[in-house]
Design a protein around this motif. Sequence first.
Motif, PDB file in Angstrom:
ATOM      1  N   GLY A 171       0.902  -1.108  -0.123  1.00  0.00           N
ATOM      2  CA  GLY A 171       0.137   0.082   0.042  1.00  0.00           C
ATOM      3  C   GLY A 171       1.112   1.404   0.157  1.00  0.00           C
ATOM      4  N   PRO A 172       0.417   3.017   0.437  1.00  0.00           N
ATOM      5  CA  PRO A 172       1.154   3.676   0.066  1.00  0.00           C
ATOM      6  C   PRO A 172       2.225   3.929   0.992  1.00  0.00           C
ATOM      7  N   ILE A 173       2.108   3.263   2.343  1.00  0.00           N
ATOM      8  CA  ILE A 173       3.434   3.168   3.494  1.00  0.00           C
ATOM      9  C   ILE A 173       4.716   2.666   2.775  1.00  0.00           C
ATOM     10  N   GLY A 174       4.059   0.919   2.347  1.00  0.00           N
ATOM     11  CA  GLY A 174       5.170  -0.076   2.124  1.00  0.00           C
ATOM     12  C   GLY A 174       5.690   0.486   0.534  1.00  0.00           C
ATOM     13  N   LEU A 175       5.074   1.216   0.032  1.00  0.00           N
ATOM     14  CA  LEU A 175       5.978   1.928  -1.515  1.00  0.00           C
ATOM     15  C   LEU A 175       6.634   2.723  -0.868  1.00  0.00           C
ATOM     16  N   LEU A 176       6.570   3.653  -0.261  1.00  0.00           N
ATOM     17  CA  LEU A 176       7.202   4.331   0.311  1.00  0.00           C
ATOM     18  C   LEU A 176       8.335   3.957   0.817  1.00  0.00           C
ATOM     19  N   VAL A 177       8.395   2.806   1.366  1.00  0.00           N
ATOM     20  CA  VAL A 177       9.680   2.170   2.428  1.00  0.00           C
ATOM     21  C   VAL A 177      10.119   1.304   1.329  1.00  0.00           C
ATOM     22  N   VAL A 178       9.840   0.635   0.143  1.00  0.00           N
ATOM     23  CA  VAL A 178      10.693   0.557  -1.061  1.00  0.00           C
ATOM     24  C   VAL A 178      11.342   1.564  -1.408  1.00  0.00           C
ATOM     25  N   ARG A 179      10.603   2.328  -1.094  1.00  0.00           N
ATOM     26  CA  ARG A 179      11.524   3.505  -2.192  1.00  0.00           C
ATOM     27  C   ARG A 179      12.696   4.273  -1.021  1.00  0.00           C
ATOM     28  N   LEU A 180      12.698   4.643  -0.518  1.00  0.00           N
ATOM     29  CA  LEU A 180      13.188   4.526   1.311  1.00  0.00           C
ATOM     30  C   LEU A 180      14.637   3.800   1.176  1.00  0.00           C
ATOM     31  N   ALA A 181      14.558   2.689   0.998  1.00  0.00           N
ATOM     32  CA  ALA A 181      15.169   1.381   1.320  1.00  0.00           C
ATOM     33  C   ALA A 181      16.073   1.352   0.366  1.00  0.00           C
ATOM     34  N   ARG A 182      15.617   1.660  -0.489  1.00  0.00           N
ATOM     35  CA  ARG A 182      16.657   2.037  -2.386  1.00  0.00           C
ATOM     36  C   ARG A 182      17.762   3.324  -2.015  1.00  0.00           C
ATOM     37  N   LEU A 183      16.641   4.740  -1.802  1.00  0.00           N
ATOM     38  CA  LEU A 183      17.505   5.600  -1.649  1.00  0.00           C
ATOM     39  C   LEU A 183      18.939   5.245  -0.325  1.00  0.00           C
ATOM     40  N   ALA A 184      18.625   4.213   0.560  1.00  0.00           N
ATOM     41  CA  ALA A 184      19.220   3.868   1.438  1.00  0.00           C
ATOM     42  C   ALA A 184      20.759   3.005   0.727  1.00  0.00           C
ATOM     43  N   GLY A 185      20.582   2.626   0.019  1.00  0.00           N
ATOM     44  CA  GLY A 185      21.405   2.124   0.083  1.00  0.00           C
ATOM     45  C   GLY A 185      21.138   0.627  -0.687  1.00  0.00           C
ATOM     46  N   ALA A 186      20.682  -0.497  -0.377  1.00  0.00           N
ATOM     47  CA  ALA A 186      20.401  -1.543  -0.287  1.00  0.00           C
ATOM     48  C   ALA A 186      20.816  -2.262  -1.917  1.00  0.00           C
ATOM     49  N   SER A 187      21.177  -3.020  -1.352  1.00  0.00           N
ATOM     50  CA  SER A 187      21.730  -4.457  -2.288  1.00  0.00           C
ATOM     51  C   SER A 187      20.686  -4.420  -3.218  1.00  0.00           C
TER      52      SER A 187
END
Length: 341
Positions: A176-192
């Motif tokens: 949902g919206p919060i999960g999608l935003l977590v996805v984006r933040l994980a990408r910004l945080a440098g997840a492999s």
Amino acid sequence: MSSATEPSMRVARLHGIGDLRLGREPAPHAGPGESVVRITAVGLCGSDLHWYSEGGIGDAVLAAPLVVGHEFAGVIEGGPRDGTRVAVDPAIPCGRCATCATGWGNLCPDVRFAGHGTLDGALRERIAWPDDLLHPLPGTLSDADGAMLEPLGVALHAADLGHMRLGTPVAVVGCGPIGLLVVRLARLAGASVVVAVDPLPHRRDAALRYGADHALDPKEADAAAWRELTGAGAHVAFEVAGDDGAVAVALTAARPGGRVVLAGIPDDDRTTFTASLARRKGLTLALVRRMNATYPRAIELVARGLVDVASLVTDRYPLDRAGEAFAAAVSRRGLKVVVEP
């Protein structure tokens, strides 16, 4: 009832399960340290749907008709900041207790929250709110963007609790919206690698747009899939769905010694999982309680173009069609439903 000369406003008030009534009530007046805000955009959150569909959330029940809505933005009317567009932090901690003193206002035992318990929320034309919780919006952010800063703030708080480390795998269960935003933040945080899980195809597609490397149906997210996609497992797994099935997927996704962040709110105020799985992996569980002083960071991320909140909004309704807005949100056919008073 308001008198003929007293200013009034339109209000959508929840009287019972599925019983949302539009009426007119007296307009608010600003008290000491407050401003009146003309509300321009209100996002409907999963917790609002709990109130609408179940008559409560967790151990809080609908004891009297309530105006729900806590994701909102508007324009200040009157006072020294007249005309300023603002995003509104919906939580009012007491500011005096030991919890507040240690910097955890979101955990304040006496916190008051818009659209929860007895404190009316944002599905109305105006609200009086503390000045220090009104955050000015840059001109590049729309009113709907301002409302979306609240779910982004929750995602930021969840990410903080996840202790994400650069170059490690991340799992997000529930898009949902919060999960999608977590996805984006994980990408910004440098997840492999970022692996998203959701049963709805349109949400899996959205997860890929928000930066996930893989988007799985829960039926595909077994231990073998996690080994293939992440090796030993996710350094941190975020559960953002609110059901035991999602919790089980997150526990399976996490590596031994990893963290699982539970952000979803279950319908029956209970979360259960297989203890042996979590124990043998030595997992650390963290639970999300709304957010904690994240608005300045959220505004900066959106203003700099690092996080897109605009594309979360898939449906818009005027206040007099708030019932239709809830029906659309309950159907989960889109992403975020916004009511524009």
